[in-house]
Design an enzyme around this catalytic site. Structure first.
Site, PDB file in Angstrom:
ATOM      1  N   TYR A 143       0.213  -0.939   0.002  1.00 31.84           N
ATOM      2  CA  TYR A 143       0.056   0.120   0.207  1.00 31.84           C
ATOM      3  C   TYR A 143       0.652   1.446  -0.127  1.00 31.84           C
ATOM      4  O   TYR A 143      -0.274   2.459  -0.621  1.00 31.84           O
ATOM      5  CB  TYR A 143      -0.725  -0.081   1.694  1.00 31.84           C
ATOM      6  CG  TYR A 143      -1.813  -0.586   1.082  1.00 31.84           C
ATOM      7  CD1 TYR A 143      -2.140  -1.744  -0.121  1.00 31.84           C
ATOM      8  CD2 TYR A 143      -3.270  -1.230   2.307  1.00 31.84           C
ATOM      9  CE1 TYR A 143      -3.227  -2.908   0.453  1.00 31.84           C
ATOM     10  CE2 TYR A 143      -4.263  -2.314   2.154  1.00 31.84           C
ATOM     11  CZ  TYR A 143      -4.014  -3.035   1.046  1.00 31.84           C
ATOM     12  OH  TYR A 143      -4.720  -3.945   0.611  1.00 31.84           O
ATOM     13  N   LYS A 194       3.651 -15.112   2.350  1.00 31.68           N
ATOM     14  CA  LYS A 194       3.832 -16.211   0.926  1.00 31.68           C
ATOM     15  C   LYS A 194       5.235 -16.405   0.012  1.00 31.68           C
ATOM     16  O   LYS A 194       5.348 -15.840  -0.442  1.00 31.68           O
ATOM     17  CB  LYS A 194       2.522 -15.272  -0.115  1.00 31.68           C
ATOM     18  CG  LYS A 194       2.628 -15.773  -1.150  1.00 31.68           C
ATOM     19  CD  LYS A 194       1.378 -17.189  -1.162  1.00 31.68           C
ATOM     20  CE  LYS A 194       1.188 -17.654  -2.386  1.00 31.68           C
ATOM     21  NZ  LYS A 194       0.334 -18.524  -2.624  1.00 31.68           N
ATOM     22  N   ASP A 226      -2.879 -18.645   1.133  1.00 29.24           N
ATOM     23  CA  ASP A 226      -3.567 -19.119   0.751  1.00 29.24           C
ATOM     24  C   ASP A 226      -4.864 -20.143   2.021  1.00 29.24           C
ATOM     25  O   ASP A 226      -5.846 -20.202   1.867  1.00 29.24           O
ATOM     26  CB  ASP A 226      -3.962 -19.109  -0.323  1.00 29.24           C
ATOM     27  CG  ASP A 226      -2.396 -20.125  -0.367  1.00 29.24           C
ATOM     28  OD1 ASP A 226      -1.390 -19.799   0.062  1.00 29.24           O
ATOM     29  OD2 ASP A 226      -1.541 -20.637  -1.730  1.00 29.24           O
ATOM     30  N   ASP A 250      -5.483  -6.760   6.289  1.00 25.00           N
ATOM     31  CA  ASP A 250      -6.865  -6.510   4.961  1.00 25.00           C
ATOM     32  C   ASP A 250      -7.600  -6.912   4.641  1.00 25.00           C
ATOM     33  O   ASP A 250      -8.964  -7.235   5.259  1.00 25.00           O
ATOM     34  CB  ASP A 250      -5.944  -5.945   4.130  1.00 25.00           C
ATOM     35  CG  ASP A 250      -7.534  -3.903   3.413  1.00 25.00           C
ATOM     36  OD1 ASP A 250      -8.287  -4.421   4.726  1.00 25.00           O
ATOM     37  OD2 ASP A 250      -7.414  -3.383   2.642  1.00 25.00           O
ATOM     38  N   ASP A 254     -11.376  -9.086   7.512  1.00 23.95           N
ATOM     39  CA  ASP A 254     -12.336  -8.735   6.484  1.00 23.95           C
ATOM     40  C   ASP A 254     -13.380 -10.327   6.564  1.00 23.95           C
ATOM     41  O   ASP A 254     -14.245 -10.210   7.341  1.00 23.95           O
ATOM     42  CB  ASP A 254     -12.836  -8.132   5.353  1.00 23.95           C
ATOM     43  CG  ASP A 254     -12.653  -7.014   5.334  1.00 23.95           C
ATOM     44  OD1 ASP A 254     -12.266  -6.068   6.548  1.00 23.95           O
ATOM     45  OD2 ASP A 254     -13.042  -6.179   4.255  1.00 23.95           O
TER      46      ASP A 254
END
Ligand code: NAD
Length: 363
Positions: A143, A194, A226, A250, A254
């Site tokens: 970001y 990852k 994942d 992020d 959620d």
């Protein structure tokens, strides 16, 4: 705890002002209950900031945030501002506040209230007793990384670029936050990366392992993102603390929010600098803005987190949670958590109900 506290209020856009209004009711109850003097000052950020001054994070708002003991934010964004240049979009206010205030650690608890088990989309046995803390890195990663942007290539086609960047100190400090948080909980950290594909997160894993040497009492496990996304719906109770990068955090937080019934239930704390910023994890929900349908509980619970993390008063956090729980146990629900046989109430009534329960709690 100081008796005089200054709190910057940034209602923002969409349902932001609606939910912050209810959180202010809670602050007022706490003010009189604890004999505090709360200096509540409001300023525009996000789309509201852009409308007021041509920038999503007006200088005066940032200054207010810097001087406050803590910041309470609603949400920013909306279709009205979607066509603006990236640098002027409402969401830039969040990134600006987080980086200017040095708030590199975002704590997002996903805890299910017993009364809401039926509101979860998952089976009772999967979510009952769920209590996860997601520790999301907040001021680094993709970001913020450079280079970024959309460039035109020699053949006239466009190329979009964002860059995942983490330095060793950035990884180490967020890992330390996660280990410290875990020490006060069930002493288990899962670091999500990852590392099999992204070199940057391979470094994340190495630095996390190195940092862990100072926390022998906490168990550390690694998981690819994942798999973590899958495990969160398969068996979420295996997690205690999850620590991860800005973007993975992020997304995963959620996902975790839905385990608890609604995104309208999850508060968050952003810490690491001189003061902290507290906000619900949801956005400005333009689809329900102005209709009195927004669930204010995430913002109300964020007030509890403010007292816990910025004002070192865990008791107040527990009171706020107890008040919310009492209202839910009595069967009151906003539409997003509504289920058969319960009584639907609007945003303002929900705020009044929680404030009423909080008043009843003996100091
Ligand atoms: P959103 O979180 O605003 O809404 C997603 C869904 O959840 C919608 O159906 C909405 O009605 C519902 N919802 C959200 N909060 C709720 C609440 N308190 N009570 C009841 N229902 C609730 O996400 P989105 O639709 O992807 O984004 C809308 C805008 O918000 C966009 O401009 C986005 O950039 C912005 N956004 C801001 C933040 C923030 O300010 N921290 C976070 C996420 C998105």
């Amino acid at each position: 705890m100081k008796k005089e506290l200054s709190i910057a209020l940034f209602p923002g856009d969409g349902i932001g002002p609606e939910v912050v209004r209810e959180a202010v009711k809670i602050l007022k109850v706490l003010e009189s209950k604890l004999g505090l003097k709360l200096g509540l000052k409001e300023a525009p950020v996000g789309g509201a900031g852009y409308e007021a001054s041509g920038h999503p994070l007006p200088k005066e708002s940032l200054e207010l945030a810097r001087q406050a003991d803590a910041v309470l934010l609603g949400a920013v964004g909306g279709p009205k501002w979607e066509k603006l240049d990236f640098s002027l979009r409402p969401e830039r206010a969040l990134l600006g506040l987080r980086s200017s205030l040095g708030l590199y650690a975002n704590l997002r608890p996903a805890k299910i209230f017993d009364a809401l088990i039926e509101s979860s989309t998952l089976k009772r046995e999967v979510v009952e007793g769920l209590d996860i803390m997601v520790v999301r890195e907040l001021t680094g990663g993709i970001y913020f990384g450079e280079p970024r942007g959309v460039q035109v290539m020699p053949d006239g086609k466009r190329k979009g670029v964002n860059t995942e960047v983490y330095t060793e100190p950035e990884i180490e400090r967020i890992a330390r936050v996660a280990f410290e948080v875990a020490r006060k909980r069930n002493k288990q950290v899962v670091s999500v990366d990852k590392a099999n594909v992204l070199e940057c997160t391979e470094l994340w894993r190495q630095v996390t392992v190195q940092t862990h040497k100072d926390y022998g009492d906490v168990a550390l496990q690694h998981m690819y993102v994942d798999n973590a996304a899958m495990q969160l719906v398969r068996n979420p109770k295996q997690f205690d603390v999850i620590v991860t990068t800005n973007m993975f955090g992020d997304i995963l937080s959620d996902e975790a929010s839905m385990l608890t019934g609604s995104i309208g239930m999850l508060p968050s704390a952003s810490v690491g600098g001189n003061n902290g910023m507290y906000e619900p994890i949801h956005g400005s929900a333009p689809d329900i803005a102005g209709k009195g349908l927004a669930n204010p509980l995430a913002t109300i619970l964020s007030v509890g987190m403010m007292f816990k993390y910025s004002f070192a008063n865990e008791q107040v956090d527990a009171w706020v949670e107890t008040a919310v729980e009492a209202v839910l146990n009595k069967g009151y629900r906003t539409r997003d958590i509504m289920s058969k046989g319960k009584e639907e109430v609007g945003t303002s009534a929900m705020g009044d109900l929680v404030a009423g329960e909080l008043e009843k709690i003996k100091c």
